[in-house]
Design an enzyme around this catalytic site. Structure first.
Site, short mmCIF file in Angstrom:
data_model
loop_
_atom_site.label_atom_id
_atom_site.label_comp_id
_atom_site.label_asym_id
_atom_site.label_seq_id
_atom_site.Cartn_x
_atom_site.Cartn_y
_atom_site.Cartn_z
N ASN A 88 0.83 -1.19 0.00
CA ASN A 88 0.00 0.00 0.00
C ASN A 88 0.87 1.25 0.00
O ASN A 88 2.11 1.19 -0.08
CB ASN A 88 -0.96 -0.04 1.19
CG ASN A 88 -2.31 0.57 0.86
OD1 ASN A 88 -2.38 1.65 0.26
ND2 ASN A 88 -3.39 -0.11 1.22
N HIS A 118 24.24 3.41 11.11
CA HIS A 118 25.41 4.28 11.25
C HIS A 118 26.14 3.91 12.53
O HIS A 118 25.55 3.37 13.48
CB HIS A 118 24.99 5.75 11.30
CG HIS A 118 24.27 6.21 10.07
ND1 HIS A 118 24.93 6.70 8.97
CD2 HIS A 118 22.95 6.24 9.77
CE1 HIS A 118 24.04 7.01 8.03
NE2 HIS A 118 22.83 6.75 8.50
N GLY A 146 0.10 -1.68 9.28
CA GLY A 146 0.37 -0.27 9.04
C GLY A 146 1.40 0.32 9.98
O GLY A 146 1.44 0.00 11.17
N ALA A 164 0.12 -3.57 13.60
CA ALA A 164 0.32 -2.16 13.28
C ALA A 164 1.17 -1.45 14.33
O ALA A 164 0.99 -1.66 15.53
CB ALA A 164 -1.03 -1.46 13.15
N LYS A 184 7.34 -8.23 19.87
CA LYS A 184 7.52 -9.54 20.50
C LYS A 184 6.44 -10.49 19.99
O LYS A 184 5.34 -10.06 19.65
CB LYS A 184 7.42 -9.42 22.02
CG LYS A 184 8.54 -8.58 22.64
CD LYS A 184 8.41 -8.52 24.15
CE LYS A 184 9.54 -7.69 24.75
NZ LYS A 184 9.41 -7.59 26.23
N ARG A 187 1.76 -14.84 20.12
CA ARG A 187 1.30 -16.23 20.09
C ARG A 187 1.55 -16.82 18.71
O ARG A 187 1.84 -16.10 17.75
CB ARG A 187 -0.17 -16.35 20.44
CG ARG A 187 -1.13 -15.67 19.45
CD ARG A 187 -2.57 -15.84 19.90
NE ARG A 187 -3.52 -15.19 19.01
CZ ARG A 187 -4.05 -15.75 17.93
NH1 ARG A 187 -3.69 -17.00 17.59
NH2 ARG A 187 -4.93 -15.11 17.18
#
Length: 219
Positions: A88, A118, A146, A164, A184, A187
């Site tokens: 998208n 860097h 998103g 998201a 993280k 499940r």
């Protein structure tokens, strides 16, 4: 490229070593920007030209690929798309190292994937311009939500979903739901997900039949 400082820095960039940008590397980025400028200024309906420019810009593309406008990247040749790729609007790829997408990948708006980094030491960063880049690999049938940020060196396993707003700093195993900052694994997917598409909303028989047919959906 000849065995010059530019070749040395290019090889270091591709091998995950410290390097600094040369005028030639900058010119390579500008050439990619030339194509991006054309791409991002196309009419939305000019689908054939969009596909042609993407094929010219990227390292390789599979069957059925679509990237919404606008789109941003560094070099282009370091990006490979599998079959049935959809991204998208406002995808950002800092492809100083390779970014590889598997088949059937979905990318939501405002996703950023970074291979570039860097030097942390302030003097090293200030005096030498030292940079590095580690590759990112996205597996098959992955959905990236998103405003997700994926950091250098990350691999995301097949069939996983990144929620998201997540900031992915470490690799995510296959068949996992992961979100948060840092992301993280919440499940693994199970039989419940085959029956319910969101909380207690059941998958209708129409879509269960489509799954049972074994066919794949192409956008």
């Amino acid at each position: 490229m000849e065995n010059t400082d530019n070749q040395i820095q290019y090889d270091r960039m591709m091998n995950g070593e410290l390097y600094h940008q040369t005028p030639e590397l900058f010119e390579m980025r500008l050439k990619a920007r030339d194509i991006l400028y054309k791409y991002n200024n196309l009419n939305y309906r000019d689908l054939d030209e969009r596909k042609r420019l993407l094929k010219a810009l990227l390292g390789s593309v599979g069957e059925n690929y679509f990237i919404e406008l606008p789109f941003h990247l560094d070099y282009g040749f370091n990006v490979t798309l599998g079959d049935n790729f959809f991204a998208n609007t406002n995808l950002m790829l800092l492809d100083t190292a390779p970014i590889e997408f598997g088949n059937d990948v979905l990318v939501a708006p405002n996703v950023s994937i970074y291979t570039a980094g860097h030097a942390l030491d302030p003097e090293l960063r200030l005096r030498t311009g030292a940079e590095y880049a580690f590759p990112v690999k996205i597996g098959n049938n992955v959905w990236i939500g998103g405003s997700v940020t994926i950091c250098p060196g990350v691999t995301i396993g097949d069939n996983s979903v990144i929620g998201a707003g997540a900031v992915v700093t470490k690799s995510i195993p296959a068949n996992s739901l992961a979100y948060g900052n840092p992301a993280k694994v919440v499940r693994q997917f199970d039989e419940h997900d085959k029956q319910f598409y969101s909380k207690q909303r059941r998958v209708t028989q129409e879509y269960l039949d489509k799954v049972a047919s074994g066919a794949s959906f192409h956008r």
